[in-house]
Design a protein around this motif. Structure first.
Motif, PDB file in Angstrom:
ATOM      1  N   SER A  76      -6.401   2.189  -9.585  1.00 46.31           N
ATOM      2  CA  SER A  76      -5.427   3.029  -8.899  1.00 46.31           C
ATOM      3  C   SER A  76      -5.716   4.515  -9.015  1.00 46.31           C
ATOM      4  O   SER A  76      -5.139   5.311  -8.296  1.00 46.31           O
ATOM      5  CB  SER A  76      -4.023   2.746  -9.452  1.00 46.31           C
ATOM      6  OG  SER A  76      -3.966   3.034 -10.845  1.00 46.31           O
TER       7      SER A  76
ATOM      8  N   SER B  73       0.816  -1.212   0.000  1.00 48.70           N
ATOM      9  CA  SER B  73       0.000   0.000   0.000  1.00 48.70           C
ATOM     10  C   SER B  73       0.851   1.264   0.000  1.00 48.70           C
ATOM     11  O   SER B  73       0.366   2.342  -0.356  1.00 48.70           O
ATOM     12  CB  SER B  73      -0.932  -0.005   1.220  1.00 48.70           C
ATOM     13  OG  SER B  73      -0.175   0.102   2.422  1.00 48.70           O
TER      14      SER B  73
ATOM     15  N   LEU C 229       2.031   2.863  -7.206  1.00 47.24           N
ATOM     16  CA  LEU C 229       1.453   1.981  -8.213  1.00 47.24           C
ATOM     17  C   LEU C 229       1.828   2.457  -9.614  1.00 47.24           C
ATOM     18  O   LEU C 229       1.874   3.657  -9.879  1.00 47.24           O
ATOM     19  CB  LEU C 229      -0.075   1.962  -8.085  1.00 47.24           C
ATOM     20  CG  LEU C 229      -0.604   1.251  -6.840  1.00 47.24           C
ATOM     21  CD1 LEU C 229      -2.096   1.509  -6.709  1.00 47.24           C
ATOM     22  CD2 LEU C 229      -0.328  -0.231  -6.915  1.00 47.24           C
TER      23      LEU C 229
ATOM     24  N   ALA D 123      -5.999  -3.409  -7.950  1.00 45.69           N
ATOM     25  CA  ALA D 123      -5.088  -2.343  -7.537  1.00 45.69           C
ATOM     26  C   ALA D 123      -4.582  -1.556  -8.734  1.00 45.69           C
ATOM     27  O   ALA D 123      -4.465  -0.324  -8.689  1.00 45.69           O
ATOM     28  CB  ALA D 123      -3.917  -2.944  -6.759  1.00 45.69           C
TER      29      ALA D 123
ATOM     30  N   ASP E 156     -10.602   0.209  -2.869  1.00 43.08           N
ATOM     31  CA  ASP E 156     -10.680  -0.045  -1.431  1.00 43.08           C
ATOM     32  C   ASP E 156     -12.111  -0.185  -0.933  1.00 43.08           C
ATOM     33  O   ASP E 156     -12.338  -0.512   0.217  1.00 43.08           O
ATOM     34  CB  ASP E 156     -10.007   1.094  -0.664  1.00 43.08           C
ATOM     35  CG  ASP E 156      -8.531   1.215  -1.002  1.00 43.08           C
ATOM     36  OD1 ASP E 156      -7.889   0.166  -1.203  1.00 43.08           O
ATOM     37  OD2 ASP E 156      -8.029   2.359  -1.070  1.00 43.08           O
TER      38      ASP E 156
ATOM     39  N   ASP F 214      -6.876  -9.277  -6.726  1.00 40.86           N
ATOM     40  CA  ASP F 214      -6.485  -8.113  -5.922  1.00 40.86           C
ATOM     41  C   ASP F 214      -5.484  -7.243  -6.681  1.00 40.86           C
ATOM     42  O   ASP F 214      -5.571  -6.003  -6.646  1.00 40.86           O
ATOM     43  CB  ASP F 214      -5.864  -8.585  -4.608  1.00 40.86           C
ATOM     44  CG  ASP F 214      -6.875  -9.249  -3.683  1.00 40.86           C
ATOM     45  OD1 ASP F 214      -8.083  -9.028  -3.896  1.00 40.86           O
ATOM     46  OD2 ASP F 214      -6.467  -9.986  -2.772  1.00 40.86           O
ATOM     47  N   GLU F 215      -4.525  -7.874  -7.360  1.00 38.56           N
ATOM     48  CA  GLU F 215      -3.533  -7.092  -8.095  1.00 38.56           C
ATOM     49  C   GLU F 215      -4.161  -6.359  -9.274  1.00 38.56           C
ATOM     50  O   GLU F 215      -3.852  -5.196  -9.541  1.00 38.56           O
ATOM     51  CB  GLU F 215      -2.412  -8.019  -8.595  1.00 38.56           C
ATOM     52  CG  GLU F 215      -1.274  -7.267  -9.258  1.00 38.56           C
ATOM     53  CD  GLU F 215      -0.052  -8.141  -9.471  1.00 38.56           C
ATOM     54  OE1 GLU F 215       0.967  -7.593  -9.935  1.00 38.56           O
ATOM     55  OE2 GLU F 215      -0.112  -9.351  -9.182  1.00 38.56           O
TER      56      GLU F 215
END
Length: 403
Positions: A388, A270, A274, A384, A394, A380-381
């Motif tokens: 982003s 986190s 990113l 993200a 989230d 999840d990746e």
């Protein structure tokens, strides 16, 4: 059975009788009392057949339940193989069954392999090469098979690496403890990789496809035991130092385990910047063979869904575009436990893209076909990366769909 009458049909009732009497697999054998391989053409074929049978028995103890693991004449209850994906190379199907189903009860029935009435033999140099490739495939892709060979290779290779490094370091003037530490570290790294590859896979359980949960404690205990013995033999009267070394090693193991905790990894990720949104690069990171965008409101091109079957449809993509709910879609596996690890299945990630105003503007579809389907970490990746530019990633809980 073969259709050229080299496998006599009158043996079929005897095979069925064995199965009805309680055997899971009945094998018509040329190599037991009352059987004969007289139908093999020439002495060279006889020697090749016996050599291949001996090699199969030597490599795979599972095949020793029958005297003729390479016969093409056998009978099996359907329920014992229903749902299993078998991948024999050539025509030695029984060999595949014996190795992939080691718990089946096998019974032999003698038969005389008759002379060929018509046609030509399938045996050729190409079939010999396919047989060797089949043995290699069973060795590599069936965890637990040929275990004694795998353990011998791993153990022998580790001893060679350890002995060579220790000898070199000692000859270079390094002390015994320092030499042991360096040699053990190198050997342990190689050993973990090879043990997981060839010998500990069959210890795997749900959620742990490579058996690593079982191997790492074994490797750590083995290393500590080796260090303890070496220290007792070399550190005369300095056992307090040994205790401190073991304590330090234990602390290091605990620290490594703590750093590998999912919450710690998530906290570190986190706080890393990113990368910019790049779908091909994301596909490369998650090992997806295909990746494409579908703008919200547009129809999906048929070519984009080709090869995905019913796993991903235009309606499913449209539903994600409307709801903003990311999906991990996995092809439903067979209800039977699979003996092989090289079975391929389809899976896909369907993730909506949200702009700065919080509106869904497109849906990303990433598809994979392989032995390891997408998992939660891949979704999840993808979330993200694709989410982003906003706080959307989230706030949304992804879903997993098995189809």
């Amino acid at each position: 059975m073969d259709g050229d009458l080299q496998h006599p049909p009158e043996i079929v009732p005897r095979l069925l009788a064995k199965v009805q009497a309680g055997a899971d697999l009945a094998v018509a054998s040329r190599y037991m009392k009352g059987g004969s391989r007289a139908g093999l053409a020439g002495p060279s074929r006889l020697w090749v057949s016996r050599a291949c049978t001996w090699l199969a028995h030597l490599m795979f103890p599972e095949t020793q339940r029958t005297s003729d693991p390479l016969t093409g004449f056998f009978c099996c209850k359907r329920r014992h193989i229903a749902g299993l994906e078998l991948r024999p190379m050539g025509f030695k199907i029984l060999l595949e069954l014996l190795v992939c189903t080691p718990r089946l009860k096998v019974a032999d029935v003698p038969f005389i392999f008759a002379a060929r009435h018509a046609g030509e033999s399938k045996a050729s140099t190409r079939q010999g090469v396919l047989f060797l490739m089949h043995l290699l495939s069973l060795f590599v892709y069936v965890p637990g098979s040929a275990r004694w060979i795998k353990l011998s290779l791993v153990t022998g290779g580790g001893l060679v690496v350890f002995a060579a490094l220790t000898f070199t370091l000692l000859r270079g003037g390094l002390g015994p403890i320092s030499s042991w530490i360096i040699a053990s570290a190198a050997t342990l790294g190689c050993g973990i990789a090879f043990q997981q590859l060839v010998s500990f896979r069959d210890l795997a359980r749900r959620g742990d496809p490579d058996g690593a949960t079982y191997h790492y404690p074994f490797a750590i205990v083995a290393a500590l035991g080796s260090f303890t013995l070496l220290s007792l033999l070399t550190l005369q009267g300095r056992h307090a130092l040994l205790a401190l070394a073991v304590l330090a090693q234990g602390l290091a193991v605990l620290m490594a385990a703590g750093l590998d905790h999912p919450r710690v990894r998530s906290w570190v990720r986190s706080r890393l910047p990113l990368p910019m949104l790049d779908l091909p690069r994301l596909a490369q990171r998650v090992d997806a063979q295909r990746a494409f965008w579908v703008p919200v409101g547009d129809e999906v091109e048929p070519d984009q869904l080709r090869g995905l079957g019913k796993l991903v449809t235009g309606d499913l993509i449209a539903a994600v575009g409307r709801s903003g709910q990311p999906l991990l879609v996995i092809e439903r596996p067979s209800p039977r436990p699979q003996p092989r690890v090289n079975i391929e299945s389809n899976s896909a990630l369907i993730v909506p893209r949200v702009d700065d105003r919080g509106e869904i503007v497109a849906v990303a579809v990433l598809a994979r076909r392989g032995r390891n389907p997408f998992g939660q970490r891949h979704l999840d990746e993808a979330m993200a990366w694709i989410g982003s530019t906003s706080r959307w990633a989230d706030q949304v809980v992804p879903s997993v769909v098995v189809r």
